[in-house]
Motif scaffolding. Structure first.
Motif, PDB file in Angstrom:
ATOM      1  N   UNK A 201       0.839  -1.192   0.000  1.00 40.28           N
ATOM      2  CA  UNK A 201       0.000   0.000   0.000  1.00 40.28           C
ATOM      3  C   UNK A 201       0.884   1.256   0.000  1.00 40.28           C
ATOM      4  N   UNK A 202       0.478   2.255  -0.774  1.00 42.24           N
ATOM      5  CA  UNK A 202       1.270   3.480  -0.915  1.00 42.24           C
ATOM      6  C   UNK A 202       1.608   4.133   0.432  1.00 42.24           C
ATOM      7  N   UNK A 203       0.731   3.996   1.426  1.00 41.80           N
ATOM      8  CA  UNK A 203       1.021   4.661   2.713  1.00 41.80           C
ATOM      9  C   UNK A 203       2.268   4.080   3.382  1.00 41.80           C
ATOM     10  N   UNK A 204       2.615   2.845   3.041  1.00 40.69           N
ATOM     11  CA  UNK A 204       3.793   2.222   3.681  1.00 40.69           C
ATOM     12  C   UNK A 204       5.098   2.574   2.970  1.00 40.69           C
ATOM     13  N   UNK A 205       5.000   2.922   1.677  1.00 44.37           N
ATOM     14  CA  UNK A 205       6.229   3.044   0.872  1.00 44.37           C
ATOM     15  C   UNK A 205       7.287   3.981   1.465  1.00 44.37           C
ATOM     16  N   UNK A 206       6.900   5.192   1.935  1.00 42.76           N
ATOM     17  CA  UNK A 206       7.958   6.087   2.412  1.00 42.76           C
ATOM     18  C   UNK A 206       8.696   5.571   3.645  1.00 42.76           C
ATOM     19  N   UNK A 207       8.083   4.653   4.411  1.00 44.13           N
ATOM     20  CA  UNK A 207       8.704   4.215   5.667  1.00 44.13           C
ATOM     21  C   UNK A 207       9.308   2.821   5.590  1.00 44.13           C
ATOM     22  N   UNK A 208       9.246   2.228   4.409  1.00 49.50           N
ATOM     23  CA  UNK A 208       9.609   0.815   4.268  1.00 49.50           C
ATOM     24  C   UNK A 208      11.047   0.485   4.680  1.00 49.50           C
ATOM     25  N   UNK A 209      11.965   1.470   4.521  1.00 49.44           N
ATOM     26  CA  UNK A 209      13.360   1.166   4.845  1.00 49.44           C
ATOM     27  C   UNK A 209      13.715   1.545   6.288  1.00 49.44           C
ATOM     28  N   UNK A 210      12.718   1.966   7.070  1.00 46.31           N
ATOM     29  CA  UNK A 210      13.000   2.254   8.482  1.00 46.31           C
ATOM     30  C   UNK A 210      13.224   0.947   9.230  1.00 46.31           C
ATOM     31  N   UNK A 211      14.091   1.024  10.242  1.00 50.30           N
ATOM     32  CA  UNK A 211      14.359  -0.167  11.041  1.00 50.30           C
ATOM     33  C   UNK A 211      13.079  -0.635  11.723  1.00 50.30           C
ATOM     34  N   UNK A 212      12.782  -1.892  11.590  1.00 54.03           N
ATOM     35  CA  UNK A 212      11.626  -2.560  12.209  1.00 54.03           C
ATOM     36  C   UNK A 212      10.281  -2.165  11.610  1.00 54.03           C
ATOM     37  N   UNK A 213      10.288  -1.381  10.530  1.00 55.88           N
ATOM     38  CA  UNK A 213       8.996  -1.045   9.917  1.00 55.88           C
ATOM     39  C   UNK A 213       8.533  -2.224   9.068  1.00 55.88           C
ATOM     40  N   UNK A 214       7.297  -2.632   9.264  1.00 52.53           N
ATOM     41  CA  UNK A 214       6.735  -3.740   8.489  1.00 52.53           C
ATOM     42  C   UNK A 214       5.399  -3.307   7.907  1.00 52.53           C
ATOM     43  N   UNK A 215       5.207  -3.597   6.613  1.00 50.56           N
ATOM     44  CA  UNK A 215       3.933  -3.255   5.993  1.00 50.56           C
ATOM     45  C   UNK A 215       2.867  -4.253   6.462  1.00 50.56           C
ATOM     46  N   UNK A 216       3.272  -5.500   6.591  1.00 47.53           N
ATOM     47  CA  UNK A 216       2.348  -6.525   7.027  1.00 47.53           C
ATOM     48  C   UNK A 216       3.042  -7.291   8.148  1.00 47.53           C
ATOM     49  N   UNK A 217       2.786  -6.812   9.370  1.00 48.46           N
ATOM     50  CA  UNK A 217       3.546  -7.288  10.511  1.00 48.46           C
ATOM     51  C   UNK A 217       3.323  -8.784  10.754  1.00 48.46           C
ATOM     52  N   UNK A 218       2.085  -9.207  10.613  1.00 43.84           N
ATOM     53  CA  UNK A 218       1.771 -10.612  10.879  1.00 43.84           C
ATOM     54  C   UNK A 218       2.560 -11.518   9.930  1.00 43.84           C
ATOM     55  N   UNK A 219       2.491 -11.153   8.639  1.00 43.01           N
ATOM     56  CA  UNK A 219       3.152 -11.968   7.623  1.00 43.01           C
ATOM     57  C   UNK A 219       4.672 -11.976   7.831  1.00 43.01           C
ATOM     58  N   UNK A 220       5.224 -10.792   8.158  1.00 40.24           N
ATOM     59  CA  UNK A 220       6.668 -10.689   8.354  1.00 40.24           C
ATOM     60  C   UNK A 220       7.129 -11.645   9.460  1.00 40.24           C
ATOM     61  N   UNK A 221       6.393 -11.634  10.580  1.00 36.46           N
ATOM     62  CA  UNK A 221       6.788 -12.497  11.714  1.00 36.46           C
ATOM     63  C   UNK A 221       6.623 -13.958  11.362  1.00 36.46           C
ATOM     64  N   UNK A 222       5.521 -14.241  10.654  1.00 37.86           N
ATOM     65  CA  UNK A 222       5.250 -15.622  10.248  1.00 37.86           C
ATOM     66  C   UNK A 222       6.386 -16.139   9.355  1.00 37.86           C
ATOM     67  N   UNK A 223       6.912 -15.240   8.499  1.00 36.59           N
ATOM     68  CA  UNK A 223       7.986 -15.624   7.581  1.00 36.59           C
ATOM     69  C   UNK A 223       9.362 -15.533   8.246  1.00 36.59           C
ATOM     70  N   UNK A 224       9.393 -15.189   9.516  1.00 33.43           N
ATOM     71  CA  UNK A 224      10.661 -15.128  10.234  1.00 33.43           C
ATOM     72  C   UNK A 224      11.445 -13.847   9.979  1.00 33.43           C
ATOM     73  N   UNK A 225      10.758 -12.809   9.491  1.00 37.51           N
ATOM     74  CA  UNK A 225      11.442 -11.537   9.186  1.00 37.51           C
ATOM     75  C   UNK A 225      11.858 -10.791  10.446  1.00 37.51           C
ATOM     76  N   UNK A 226      12.946 -10.048  10.341  1.00 41.59           N
ATOM     77  CA  UNK A 226      13.408  -9.259  11.486  1.00 41.59           C
ATOM     78  C   UNK A 226      12.955  -7.807  11.376  1.00 41.59           C
ATOM     79  N   UNK A 227      12.505  -7.399  10.190  1.00 38.30           N
ATOM     80  CA  UNK A 227      12.120  -6.005   9.991  1.00 38.30           C
ATOM     81  C   UNK A 227      13.328  -5.115   9.725  1.00 38.30           C
ATOM     82  N   UNK A 228      14.510  -5.728   9.547  1.00 38.96           N
ATOM     83  CA  UNK A 228      15.726  -4.929   9.346  1.00 38.96           C
ATOM     84  C   UNK A 228      16.280  -5.051   7.925  1.00 38.96           C
TER      85      UNK A 228
END
Ligand code: ADP
Length: 262
Positions: A201-228
């Motif tokens: 979603x466009x609202x997430x794009x500007x913050x996507x490279x911030x540390x720990x920022x996740x567009x889809x937090x549930x999916x990121x954790x499920x996939x083992x993502x660190x957000x970094x």
């Protein structure tokens, strides 16, 4: 927005004009706030798996002690939580290194075609497990840039892994070389990682490279993502005086472009 704070006592009256001295606190306060947020985020990210580990250790001491099947199941979960912490610490160390080295441009000749081919090869088991096909479109002759081979490999790994994790069933990696790339006004290589997934979603794009920022937090954790991952990508690309671009629309997949000056 810039916040100015009046610093009392340094003001002076000169020839009838009042000169007030203001100190720009924006940067300093923002840096302080960012550091506090970061420490808060790291603690939270580490505490979640730790709490789970402590809980399972207690359970294993108690009723699950005699039940071999339950014990196995719990140990598998505990291994997963410990690996998550390990990945997080690894990513934190990588981020710390690339952030502190940001001003120095690494100077080694790196063959991007070869590195991209080996990235795709390494990620083939992950892609196969998810039923994703990956293709590399690259010029016949090698494309070289000046940089740090390990760090550039990390950029490609993070981007292609994300495309596999969050994308649809197809990932295209396209490498091109231009004598004068408009984005960097110099000869440069472009690497595009294109997926056909749900997009961002466009609202997430500007913050996507911030540390720990996740567009889809549930999916990121499920996939083992660190957000970094993308924070690391951004710093490595900056270090190479390159550019990182993200284009996406919901339902239209995502395109991550890295432009690396020759
Ligand atoms: P993570 O460890 O969560 O994958 P990243 O920094 O690599 O962290 O990515 C940040 C977020 O960006 C992810 O949590 C995900 O929500 C989103 N994202 C990254 N790549 C894609 C993609 N190709 N398609 C959709 N969303 C993506």
């Amino acid at each position: 927005s810039v916040t100015l704070r009046y610093v009392p006592g340094i003001g002076a009256v000169a020839g009838g004009a009042v000169l007030a001295c203001f100190e720009d606190i924006t940067e300093r306060e923002q840096a302080g706030q960012m550091r506090r947020d970061f420490v808060g985020n790291v603690s939270h990210e580490l505490r979640t798996p730790l709490t789970a580990l402590i809980g399972f250790i207690e359970t294993l001491r108690g009723p699950a002690k005699e039940d071999a099947a339950a014990r196995d199941r719990f140990l598998t979960i505990m291994e997963g939580e410990a690996s998550r912490m390990n990945r997080l610490v690894g990513d934190l160390l990588s981020l710390n290194r690339v952030e502190s080295e940001e001003r120095v441009r690494p100077r080694e000749k790196v063959d991007l075609t070869g590195h991209l081919a080996s990235t795709l090869k390494t990620l083939t088991p992950v892609a196969e497990a998810r039923g994703t096909t990956m293709v590399l479109e690259a010029p016949d002759e090698p494309v070289f840039v000046t940089g740090d081979p390990d760090q550039l490999q990390q950029v490609f790994t993070n981007l292609v892994e994300n495309a596999v994790k969050y994308g649809g069933d197809q990932v295209r990696v396209v490498l091109t070389y231009t004598e004068r790339d408009p984005a960097v006004r110099a000869p440069a290589a472009r690497v595009q990682v294109i997926d056909n997934g749900p997009g961002i979603d466009a609202i997430h794009l500007p913050r996507l490279t911030e540390r720990f920022y996740r567009a889809d937090s549930h999916r990121s954790r499920e996939m083992g993502g660190t957000g970094l991952g993308l924070a690391i990508v951004k710093h490595i690309v900056n270090r190479h005086r390159g550019r990182l671009r993200v284009e996406s629309e919901l339902g239209q997949g995502a395109v991550f472009t890295v432009i690396l000056p020759e």
